[in-house]
Design a protein around this motif. Structure first.
Motif, PDB file in Angstrom:
ATOM      1  N   THR A  36       0.835  -1.206   0.000  1.00 37.36           N
ATOM      2  CA  THR A  36       0.000   0.000   0.000  1.00 37.36           C
ATOM      3  C   THR A  36       0.867   1.252   0.000  1.00 37.36           C
ATOM      4  O   THR A  36       2.061   1.206   0.347  1.00 37.36           O
ATOM      5  CB  THR A  36      -0.892   0.052   1.246  1.00 37.36           C
ATOM      6  OG1 THR A  36      -0.085   0.396   2.396  1.00 37.36           O
ATOM      7  CG2 THR A  36      -1.610  -1.258   1.502  1.00 37.36           C
ATOM      8  N   GLY A  37       0.242   2.360  -0.388  1.00 40.40           N
ATOM      9  CA  GLY A  37       0.878   3.647  -0.171  1.00 40.40           C
ATOM     10  C   GLY A  37       0.989   3.929   1.319  1.00 40.40           C
ATOM     11  O   GLY A  37       0.353   3.271   2.152  1.00 40.40           O
ATOM     12  N   GLY A  38       1.814   4.888   1.665  1.00 41.18           N
ATOM     13  CA  GLY A  38       2.026   5.206   3.068  1.00 41.18           C
ATOM     14  C   GLY A  38       3.011   4.297   3.766  1.00 41.18           C
ATOM     15  O   GLY A  38       3.232   4.426   4.975  1.00 41.18           O
ATOM     16  N   SER A  39       3.608   3.383   3.020  1.00 40.06           N
ATOM     17  CA  SER A  39       4.562   2.434   3.613  1.00 40.06           C
ATOM     18  C   SER A  39       6.004   2.825   3.304  1.00 40.06           C
ATOM     19  O   SER A  39       6.916   2.027   3.517  1.00 40.06           O
ATOM     20  CB  SER A  39       4.286   1.016   3.100  1.00 40.06           C
ATOM     21  OG  SER A  39       4.418   0.966   1.693  1.00 40.06           O
ATOM     22  N   GLU A  40       6.206   4.068   2.837  1.00 35.38           N
ATOM     23  CA  GLU A  40       7.534   4.467   2.386  1.00 35.38           C
ATOM     24  C   GLU A  40       8.588   4.365   3.484  1.00 35.38           C
ATOM     25  O   GLU A  40       9.694   3.849   3.265  1.00 35.38           O
ATOM     26  CB  GLU A  40       7.494   5.888   1.826  1.00 35.38           C
ATOM     27  CG  GLU A  40       6.776   6.027   0.498  1.00 35.38           C
ATOM     28  CD  GLU A  40       5.271   6.204   0.636  1.00 35.38           C
ATOM     29  OE1 GLU A  40       4.619   6.578  -0.358  1.00 35.38           O
ATOM     30  OE2 GLU A  40       4.734   5.978   1.758  1.00 35.38           O
ATOM     31  N   HIS A  41       8.257   4.863   4.682  1.00 29.75           N
ATOM     32  CA  HIS A  41       9.253   4.832   5.759  1.00 29.75           C
ATOM     33  C   HIS A  41       9.525   3.399   6.222  1.00 29.75           C
ATOM     34  O   HIS A  41      10.661   3.071   6.614  1.00 29.75           O
ATOM     35  CB  HIS A  41       8.809   5.710   6.928  1.00 29.75           C
ATOM     36  CG  HIS A  41       8.926   7.168   6.647  1.00 29.75           C
ATOM     37  ND1 HIS A  41      10.139   7.812   6.602  1.00 29.75           N
ATOM     38  CD2 HIS A  41       7.991   8.107   6.366  1.00 29.75           C
ATOM     39  CE1 HIS A  41       9.958   9.092   6.325  1.00 29.75           C
ATOM     40  NE2 HIS A  41       8.658   9.299   6.168  1.00 29.75           N
ATOM     41  N   LEU A  42       8.494   2.549   6.180  1.00 34.44           N
ATOM     42  CA  LEU A  42       8.722   1.138   6.498  1.00 34.44           C
ATOM     43  C   LEU A  42       9.693   0.515   5.495  1.00 34.44           C
ATOM     44  O   LEU A  42      10.589  -0.260   5.865  1.00 34.44           O
ATOM     45  CB  LEU A  42       7.392   0.376   6.463  1.00 34.44           C
ATOM     46  CG  LEU A  42       6.335   0.749   7.505  1.00 34.44           C
ATOM     47  CD1 LEU A  42       5.040  -0.005   7.223  1.00 34.44           C
ATOM     48  CD2 LEU A  42       6.837   0.453   8.910  1.00 34.44           C
ATOM     49  N   ALA A  43       9.531   0.867   4.226  1.00 39.65           N
ATOM     50  CA  ALA A  43      10.403   0.316   3.194  1.00 39.65           C
ATOM     51  C   ALA A  43      11.840   0.801   3.359  1.00 39.65           C
ATOM     52  O   ALA A  43      12.792   0.037   3.204  1.00 39.65           O
ATOM     53  CB  ALA A  43       9.870   0.675   1.814  1.00 39.65           C
ATOM     54  N   LEU A  44      12.004   2.084   3.675  1.00 46.50           N
ATOM     55  CA  LEU A  44      13.356   2.617   3.852  1.00 46.50           C
ATOM     56  C   LEU A  44      14.044   1.977   5.055  1.00 46.50           C
ATOM     57  O   LEU A  44      15.243   1.668   5.001  1.00 46.50           O
ATOM     58  CB  LEU A  44      13.309   4.131   3.998  1.00 46.50           C
ATOM     59  CG  LEU A  44      12.874   4.902   2.740  1.00 46.50           C
ATOM     60  CD1 LEU A  44      12.758   6.389   3.051  1.00 46.50           C
ATOM     61  CD2 LEU A  44      13.858   4.667   1.604  1.00 46.50           C
ATOM     62  N   ALA A  45      13.296   1.768   6.123  1.00 50.65           N
ATOM     63  CA  ALA A  45      13.876   1.111   7.298  1.00 50.65           C
ATOM     64  C   ALA A  45      14.276  -0.318   6.975  1.00 50.65           C
ATOM     65  O   ALA A  45      15.331  -0.808   7.394  1.00 50.65           O
ATOM     66  CB  ALA A  45      12.889   1.147   8.457  1.00 50.65           C
ATOM     67  N   ALA A  46      13.417  -1.010   6.208  1.00 48.82           N
ATOM     68  CA  ALA A  46      13.747  -2.387   5.815  1.00 48.82           C
ATOM     69  C   ALA A  46      14.948  -2.408   4.885  1.00 48.82           C
ATOM     70  O   ALA A  46      15.810  -3.291   4.985  1.00 48.82           O
ATOM     71  CB  ALA A  46      12.540  -3.037   5.149  1.00 48.82           C
ATOM     72  N   ALA A  47      15.035  -1.429   3.981  1.00 45.73           N
ATOM     73  CA  ALA A  47      16.158  -1.372   3.056  1.00 45.73           C
ATOM     74  C   ALA A  47      17.481  -1.163   3.777  1.00 45.73           C
ATOM     75  O   ALA A  47      18.520  -1.662   3.340  1.00 45.73           O
ATOM     76  CB  ALA A  47      15.939  -0.267   2.029  1.00 45.73           C
ATOM     77  N   ASP A  48      17.444  -0.425   4.876  1.00 44.64           N
ATOM     78  CA  ASP A  48      18.676  -0.200   5.636  1.00 44.64           C
ATOM     79  C   ASP A  48      19.243  -1.489   6.203  1.00 44.64           C
ATOM     80  O   ASP A  48      20.433  -1.563   6.513  1.00 44.64           O
ATOM     81  CB  ASP A  48      18.406   0.794   6.779  1.00 44.64           C
ATOM     82  CG  ASP A  48      18.296   2.224   6.288  1.00 44.64           C
ATOM     83  OD1 ASP A  48      18.766   2.501   5.166  1.00 44.64           O
ATOM     84  OD2 ASP A  48      17.733   3.062   7.012  1.00 44.64           O
ATOM     85  N   ARG A  49      18.397  -2.495   6.359  1.00 44.60           N
ATOM     86  CA  ARG A  49      18.869  -3.782   6.901  1.00 44.60           C
ATOM     87  C   ARG A  49      19.245  -4.770   5.800  1.00 44.60           C
ATOM     88  O   ARG A  49      19.655  -5.893   6.099  1.00 44.60           O
ATOM     89  CB  ARG A  49      17.780  -4.386   7.803  1.00 44.60           C
ATOM     90  CG  ARG A  49      17.563  -3.597   9.096  1.00 44.60           C
ATOM     91  CD  ARG A  49      16.631  -4.339  10.040  1.00 44.60           C
ATOM     92  NE  ARG A  49      15.255  -4.317   9.563  1.00 44.60           N
ATOM     93  CZ  ARG A  49      14.374  -3.352   9.840  1.00 44.60           C
ATOM     94  NH1 ARG A  49      14.739  -2.319  10.583  1.00 44.60           N
ATOM     95  NH2 ARG A  49      13.148  -3.411   9.366  1.00 44.60           N
TER      96      ARG A  49
END
Length: 406
Positions: free
Chosen positions: A52-65
């Motif tokens: 869904t939209g609105g998940s951008e910060h979740l994705a960035l946090a996951a990408a950092d790992r």
């Protein structure tokens, strides 16, 4: 198996998120992409599904790992694609490579290919590559450290003293030795120089090397084979061919970059490669002669058992490789991140008495001058089929940018 972590904003009802994930799974199944969803932050995963939209910060946090490039899956509903675009734009601003894949696009072959690349990567990071004896003295550009090999490409390098092979030769089972000798001679069109004693000695090397490979649980190996010539009056050419036919990557002269190339090609193509010396290059014609005294018999239409070219001792294999499409590759460089790869066409075979026994003539799709101007080393690897684009893409994703370590 593509392992996917789904991400959704808390604002979206759970039933809506579950329905969207079910539709994504249906699209992936329809495209023949094996997959599973994982939800824990600590679960290893290959890609992020922007549900869904609105998940951008979740994705960035996951990408950092995540190490290396970030792969985002997007679908056509719930503002998935807009969020994925925003995430990838941010990652690129930070210098992180990545890519968006549209799950509904059945004509796009890049997502199934990514799944294959990831499986190759997983397997490279799980294999044991035996360096049996130190590299031959003349391989001055082909002696990377075990730490560099594992950090850059994944395999664990296992050092094995050449003395173990010599000891295993003394203990080689007589019945197994006869079986190897008889199988090799029965399939040959002719046996030229090797005597019965030569054949027995080469068969003992085959049995011994197989025992060492099993004892150290090796998936691949490269052998300082000239020690057999100088120390035992025999050769490892038959043994390396035999291992290749049994699915164990087996390279010559302790050349780790070449063995690594063979391993990578085998995981990509599903079959063995031919490790060989570039013997003659015609830049104007774009042709290349490759030659060596060992080749997997699975790669040839027929073969003759000869002596080893340089020493006139032991057993070498003069194989005839069928014409058709092929790929030539070699990894190397000080950091093991450089690649030469080219599609090619096998034009024919040779019988020169001044070259190693199996001789193959190719026409390269790439500029042959690259081999003369920017060589990565001697040994190159030939595999049937056109694989250059797929190999180049894997290299660009996981190796060239320094992102191979997981």
């Amino acid at each position: 198996m593509l392992t996917i972590r789904p991400l959704a904003a808390a604002l979206n009802p759970p039933a809506q998120v579950a329905a969207a994930m079910a539709r994504v799974a249906e699209h992936l199944d329809r495209r023949g992409i094996a997959h599973r969803f994982v939800t824990g932050e600590s679960d290893l995963h290959d890609a992020l599904l922007i549900v869904t939209g609105g998940s951008e910060h979740l994705a960035l946090a996951a990408a950092d790992r995540l190490p290396g490039p970030v792969f985002l899956l997007a679908h056509a509903e719930l503002n998935s694609l807009p969020a994925a675009l925003e995430v990838l734009a941010h990652l690129r601003q930070r210098g992180r490579p990545g890519r968006i894949f549209l799950v509904e696009d059945a004509d796009d072959r890049s997502l199934p290919q990514l799944a294959r690349h990831l499986e190759t990567r997983r397997r490279l990071h799980s294999v044991r590559l035996g360096r049996i004896g130190v590299p031959s003295d003349w391989l001055v550009a082909s002696t990377p450290s075990a730490e560099l090999v594992q950090a850059t490409w994944g395999p664990a390098v296992v050092d094995v003293p050449m003395e173990e092979v010599v000891a295993a030769m003394r203990d080689a089972d007589a019945g197994e030795t006869r079986r190897v000798r008889d199988h090799a001679t029965a399939g040959a069109e002719a046996v030229r120089e090797p005597s019965p004693l030569d054949l027995d000695a080469a068969a003992r090397v085959t049995v011994a090397l197989g025992a060492v490979v099993r004892a150290h649980r090796l998936d691949a190996c490269t052998v300082r084979c000239f020690d057999l010539v100088t120390g035992a009056g025999t050769t490892g050419c038959l043994a390396l061919s035999w291992l290749q036919d049994e699915g164990i990557v087996a390279g010559c002269e302790g050349d780790v970059p070449a063995a690594l190339t063979m391993l990578w090609l085998q995981l990509t193509t599903g079959g063995p490669g031919f490790i060989a010396n570039p013997q003659e290059i015609d830049p104007a014609a774009g042709t290349l002669w490759l030659a060596h005294c060992t080749i997997a018999r699975r790669l040839v239409s027929r073969y003759t058992l000869r002596s080893h070219f340089e020493s006139s001792l032991g057993v070498g294999i003069a194989g005839e490789v069928p014409p058709g499409p092929a790929t030539v590759a070699r990894v190397g460089g000080a950091d093991l991140r450089e690649l030469f790869v080219s599609d090619a066409e096998i034009l024919g075979n040779g019988t020169s008495p001044e070259r190693c026994r199996t001789q193959v003539l190719l026409r390269l799709a790439a500029d042959a001058r690259e081999l003369l101007e920017r060589p990565l080393g001697n040994h190159h690897v030939l595999a049937p089929g056109r694989w250059a684009d797929e190999l180049r893409e894997y290299h660009d994703l996981f190796v060239a940018a320094g992102s191979a370590t997981r």
